[in-house]
Structure formats: C-alpha cells, structure tokens
Write an enzyme that holds these catalytic residues in place. Structure first.
Site, short mmCIF file in Angstrom:
data_model
loop_
_atom_site.label_atom_id
_atom_site.label_comp_id
_atom_site.label_asym_id
_atom_site.label_seq_id
_atom_site.Cartn_x
_atom_site.Cartn_y
_atom_site.Cartn_z
N PHE A 84 0.85 -1.18 0.00
CA PHE A 84 0.00 0.00 0.00
C PHE A 84 0.89 1.23 0.00
O PHE A 84 1.69 1.43 0.89
CB PHE A 84 -0.92 0.02 1.22
CG PHE A 84 -1.82 1.23 1.23
CD1 PHE A 84 -2.95 1.27 0.42
CD2 PHE A 84 -1.54 2.33 2.03
CE1 PHE A 84 -3.77 2.39 0.40
CE2 PHE A 84 -2.35 3.46 2.01
CZ PHE A 84 -3.48 3.48 1.20
N ASP A 124 9.24 2.69 1.48
CA ASP A 124 8.07 3.41 1.96
C ASP A 124 7.98 3.16 3.47
O ASP A 124 7.52 2.12 3.91
CB ASP A 124 6.82 2.90 1.23
CG ASP A 124 5.55 3.58 1.73
OD1 ASP A 124 5.59 4.23 2.79
OD2 ASP A 124 4.51 3.45 1.06
N LYS A 181 2.91 9.51 8.32
CA LYS A 181 2.14 9.18 9.53
C LYS A 181 2.70 9.71 10.87
O LYS A 181 2.18 10.67 11.39
CB LYS A 181 1.92 7.67 9.59
CG LYS A 181 0.94 7.20 8.51
CD LYS A 181 0.44 5.81 8.75
CE LYS A 181 -0.77 5.48 7.89
NZ LYS A 181 -0.47 4.97 6.54
#
Ligand SMILES: *Cc1c(COP(=O)(O)O)cnc(C)c1O
Length: 393
Positions: free
Chosen positions: A132, A217, A246
């Site tokens: 993702f 990532d 995040k």
C-alpha cells in the site's frame, strides 16, 4: 452523526462515536466515555494524543507564523530537515503533506533520476503484491492491491508487481525498462506482513547489481514505530530514497521524501513543489515530536520492551483460544494478530468495552498504540480481548 452522513462523502465506514478529546493513550467521545486507543490514528500518534511538547511547539509557532511560501526560507523547515538528515541515511529532504504525496515525490524523483543517469526508456518501478503506497492515481497504481484499483482504470503505467519476500520473483521481473524497486519494509495495510530477515538485504544487492534505486516506503514503519527510528535499521541496509508521513508530525499532517545527494540532485527548481509542503506549523510540530522521540532514547526502548510484552501476552491468548487465533507477528509496536474468523465483530465488542483496535484485510487485528504504552495498558487490552473472545467463541 446524521449530519456526518448528510454532508461528508461516504469514503469511510465509521464507528458510531464522535471523538472529542485525547491525552496519551486515552480518547474520550462526545458522551464522555473513555477509550484506550490501540489504533493511534493508524500509526500516527507515536507520542500519544496531544503530547505537551508538540502542543506547546504548535502554540508558539501559531503565534509567530502560519504560512508563507516555499519561495522563502523558513527556520522550522530547515531545522526539521537537518534533524532528519542527521539521524538517517539521507542528505536531502523534500516536504509535503501526506504519505501518498511523499511516495508521489519518490516516484517522480526516481523517473527523473533514471532519465538523467540511465536511459530514456528506464521508467518501470517494481513493487510488491499486497503493498500500500497511497490513494493518488500513481501511488494507487504502485500499490499491489487490485481491490483498491478497481474502477479507477486506466492506471498510471510503469509499475510491475511481484510477490513480497520472494527474491527470485523480483530478479525475474527486471527488464531493460526497470529503474527501481519500491517497498514497505513491513507491509502494514496487507496485515503486518513481515519479510524474512535477509530479504531486504538481498533486494538491496539486486538493486546494486542492476543499477536500480531502492525506495523504502516508511510512511507507517518510520519514526520509531518498529523500535528503531527507521525500520531499515533492523535489516542492515540503507535505501536510496525513503518516504515518511504518519508518525512524523506528532499528529499533524506532514510528509517527507528523503534521498542521498546523488539522487536528490535530479530535482532542480521547478521539478516538484507543494504549496503547504514543509509549512512552519507542521514543521514545528514534527521537530518537537522528533526531538521528544529521540530524547534519551527512553521512548524507543519502551517501544521495544512493550513490543515483547504485548506480543507475549497476545501469544498467551492464542494458547487459550487456538481455534480463534492463527498467529501473532510484528516488530516494535506494529503488531498484527491473525484470526481464523472475520475480526469486525471483535472490534465492535472491544469498542463497547472501551478499547479501540483496528481490523485489516478482514481477519487481522492491528495494534499500533502510542510508543509510550505501559504494561498496565497492555493488561487492560488483554483483559478486554479475553472477555470478547470468550463471548464469541
Ligand atoms: C498510510 C500509508 C500511505 C499513505 O499515506 P497517506 O498519508 O494516507 O497518503 C502510504 N504508504 C504506507 C506504507 C502507508 O501506511
């Protein structure tokens, strides 16, 4: 809540509570009910809710300057970049506002670097099934999940997917068009999928051999989530490019794309930009959050200690309910418990009992609490889980 349905696009399946206040591991809803938060904004609130250092930094910055433009230098942005460079493999930072944007920047930099240094027809990026990388068109195309892509075709070309944790599949997918490999060190949204300990090392080797850039990532795994500042530190490798978001801002929206000088040089004035990228407010918050995280190492140590404790306690539940629990896995405080059933009802029952947890992939309970977690809070979670498992078994 009716107004929420009426005025907001239905892009989320929301739980029927309105959250109003948070401190550390706790949040309170509009009825004053208290919850222990093991979701943590999905790996965002690494310092817990409303950490005083972050709040104070925001207040100070809000009184000074909210936004100018990247036409000018601003101190919080420079200071945060310096801090990130000092504590990572990277030499340069580009700031944006989210994980998807950080990955977009990584994809653009990669294509530009390949044009500059390799050849005009090397543009293909290999990513993993189950990965993702975000919801923008390019990051959605990069993500290895058909169910997210369905209905949004045509996808952005230039991505090829291989099974995660399979080095031969990766080698087999390389063509004369390949310019990079992009991966999460641990697949978050796929259900906390861990690679074998030497997989990322082998990916690094393959990248070096074929002159491919290695993009990590670390939007979810970064900023202490796995017990080290960046997850790559566990695996004895360094990427060429890394994306963060995040946990970076201590609860405030910010993203970053980091790279070595040799790669970063392919971005020149005009190559890429973001109006709000690296704005004073977000950078002040992120700087305070990162300084707090690194201060005397207590929080990272705590993360590793609580990781062992939580995994141990979850393994204990697995022993008590072998027909319900398939397995426990994770690194630091990014932990998944795979169930043999759908976990939606479990999440709902936990919510009723005042514990917030998250379900991914239909059958994996994900725990991404604050890194300041205590044994007492873990004990409370276990108590509630045992209660809920007793009810449904
Ligand atoms: C959450 C996430 C993203 C997307 O971040 P947004 O801020 O929602 O755009 C990208 N990659 C990974 C690994 C993530 O966990």
């Amino acid at each position: 809540m009716d107004a929420s349905k009426q005025y907001l696009m239905h892009t989320y399946k929301r739980f029927p509570i309105i959250l109003r206040k948070g401190r550390g591991m706790k949040v309170w809803d509009s009825n004053g009910k208290e919850y222990l938060d093991f979701v943590g904004g999905i790996a965002v609130n690494n310092l817990g809710h409303c950490h005083s250092k972050v709040v104070i930094a925001l207040q100070k910055q809000a009184q000074r300057l909210l936004h100018v433009s990247n036409l000018y230098h601003i101190e919080p942005q420079i200071e945060l970049a310096k801090l990130l460079v000092k504590h990572s493999f990277a030499d340069k930072v580009f700031f944006c506002n989210s994980g998807a944007e950080a990955n977009e920047a990584a994809i653009k930099l990669t294509r530009k670097y390949a044009k500059d240094h390799l050849s005009h027809d090397r543009y293909e990026i290999i990513t993993a099934f189950g990965s993702f990388h975000g919801r923008t068109l390019a990051t959605l195309s990069a993500s290895g999940q058909e169910k997210l892509q369905k209905g949004f075709e045509p996808l952005v070309p230039g991505f090829k997917h291989v099974p995660f944790n399979d080095i031969n599949a990766l080698k087999g997918a390389i063509t004369k068009h390949t310019c990079a490999v992009m991966m999460e060190p641990i697949q978050g949204e796929a259900g906390i999928k861990m690679p074998d300990m030497d997989y990322l090392k082998e990916v690094r080797k393959v990248c070096d051999e074929y002159r491919l850039l290695f993009i990590l990532d670390e939007v979810q795994t970064g900023m202490g989530r796995t017990g080290k500042l960046f997850a790559y530190e566990h695996f004895g490798i360094e990427p060429d490019i890394m994306s963060l978001a995040k946990g970076l801002g201590g609860g405030v929206a910010i993203g970053a794309m980091l790279a070595k000088d040799s790669v970063a040089a392919s971005f020149q004035p005009g190559s890429h930009a973001a109006t709000f990228g690296g704005n004073p407010l977000a950078c002040a918050a992120a700087k305070a959050a990162m300084e707090t995280l690194l201060e005397d190492g207590f929080i990272l140590d705590n993360c590793e200690r609580m990781s062992k404790y939580l995994i141990n306690r979850l393994e204990g539940i697995k022993k008590d309910y072998p027909s319900l629990v398939a397995g426990v896995r994770g690194l630091g405080l990014m932990i998944g418990m795979e169930m043999t059933t759908t976990c939606g009802p479990i999440v709902n029952l936990c919510l009723e009992e005042g514990v917030l947890i998250n379900c991914i992939g239909g059958n994996v309970l994900r725990f991404t609490p604050a890194l300041t977690l205590t044994e007492k809070e873990v004990d409370r979670l276990i108590e509630v889980l045992e209660d809920v498992f007793e009810k449904i078994s």
